[in-house]
Design an enzyme around this catalytic site. Structure first.
Site, PDB file in Angstrom:
ATOM      1  N   SER A   7      48.815  78.014  38.443  1.00  0.00           N
ATOM      2  CA  SER A   7      48.140  76.995  37.631  1.00  0.00           C
ATOM      3  C   SER A   7      46.807  77.549  37.161  1.00  0.00           C
ATOM      4  CB  SER A   7      47.941  75.720  38.467  1.00  0.00           C
ATOM      5  OG  SER A   7      47.182  74.775  37.754  1.00  0.00           O
ATOM      6  N   ASP A  99      43.542  83.358  41.478  1.00  0.00           N
ATOM      7  CA  ASP A  99      44.302  84.012  40.413  1.00  0.00           C
ATOM      8  C   ASP A  99      43.990  85.506  40.371  1.00  0.00           C
ATOM      9  OD1 ASP A  99      41.685  83.379  39.623  1.00  0.00           O
ATOM     10  OD2 ASP A  99      42.221  83.086  37.528  1.00  0.00           O
ATOM     11  N   ARG A 100      42.710  85.851  40.557  1.00  0.00           N
ATOM     12  CA  ARG A 100      42.331  87.256  40.589  1.00  0.00           C
ATOM     13  C   ARG A 100      42.930  87.948  41.813  1.00  0.00           C
ATOM     14  NH1 ARG A 100      35.994  87.192  40.327  1.00  0.00           N
ATOM     15  NH2 ARG A 100      36.237  89.474  40.205  1.00  0.00           N
TER      16      ARG A 100
END
Length: 238
Positions: A7, A99-100
């Protein structure tokens, strides 16, 4: 079956992996988050569901409600100090965006040479990973579209540019687009120069990866949906 859901700031990407390969993948908007309920009906009993969410607590709660049939196997990924062969050298490892972190984990599976991991989306992140699996640190800057929008919204006279990249822009729209591209590519290539050895590689993922790829003069490859690959590798450790 392992279901992975990423997401992001603008969209939600998902993939279903059968233990051998991705058998299905898709994208929904935040407004269409309810569409993910169809996945619960399609695969009612996956072994694990991995979620990475950087879109905030409201979206997170909506996701948990839609994915409630999977609650027993749902795991939310978080950046850690050491996972999947990567050591996180962030001052506060938990502060690193998930996310990273997932992109770094995914990139590590592609090889053990030094790599620059670039996620080109709403924001552009540029993260350095050495050959020993140490995440050395990284950069965050506005993404291509975010840069263009900032100039449009923050100035009285500049348009939302629909120009092209040229060596010597002679129109305002071209000057904006060229400036945004050069800023992105310049940041990537400077970070790569700090990391580079003979076997270093830059890995690009995200919605603007293909655009940036056309302007880079460093060794690089495209890896679509890199955070999903990272989520898949984190599943056994969850």
């Amino acid at each position: 079956m392992i279901i992975c859901i990423d997401s992001g700031n603008s969209r939600i990407k998902w993939g279903a992996h059968d233990g051998h390969a991705w058998c299905d993948q898709g994208v929904v908007t935040h407004a269409g988050i309810g569409e993910l309920g169809e996945l619960c009906r399609r695969w009612p009993q996956p072994a694990r569901v991995m979620l990475a969410n950087v879109a905030g607590p409201v979206v997170g709660e909506s996701l948990r409600q839609v994915l409630a049939p999977w609650s027993d196997v749902l795991r939310e990924a978080k950046a850690g100090a050491n996972q999947a062969g990567i050591t996180n050298l962030y001052i506060n490892p938990a502060q690193l965006g998930v996310d990273r972190w997932c992109a770094l984990v995914g990139a590590r599976q592609l090889g053990s040479t030094p790599r620059l991991v670039v996620m080109a989306g709403t924001a552009t992140t540029i993260d350095s990973l050495d050959a020993d699996g140490n995440f050395l640190g990284g950069l965050i800057l506005p993404g291509l579209e975010t840069m263009r929008r900032a100039l449009f919204q923050g100035t009285a006279a500049l348009p939302f540019a629909d120009g092209v990249h040229v060596a010597y822009p002679r129109a305002t729209a071209d000057a904006i687009v060229t400036g945004c591209v050069e800023a992105q590519v310049g940041a990537i290539e400077r970070a790569f120069a700090r990391l580079a050895g003979r076997d270093a590689c830059c890995i690009l993922s995200g919605g603007h990866a293909e655009v940036l790829s056309g302007f880079l003069v460093i060794p690089h490859l495209l890896a679509h949906n890199l955070p999903l690959e990272g989520l898949l590798r984190l599943a056994p450790e969850s």
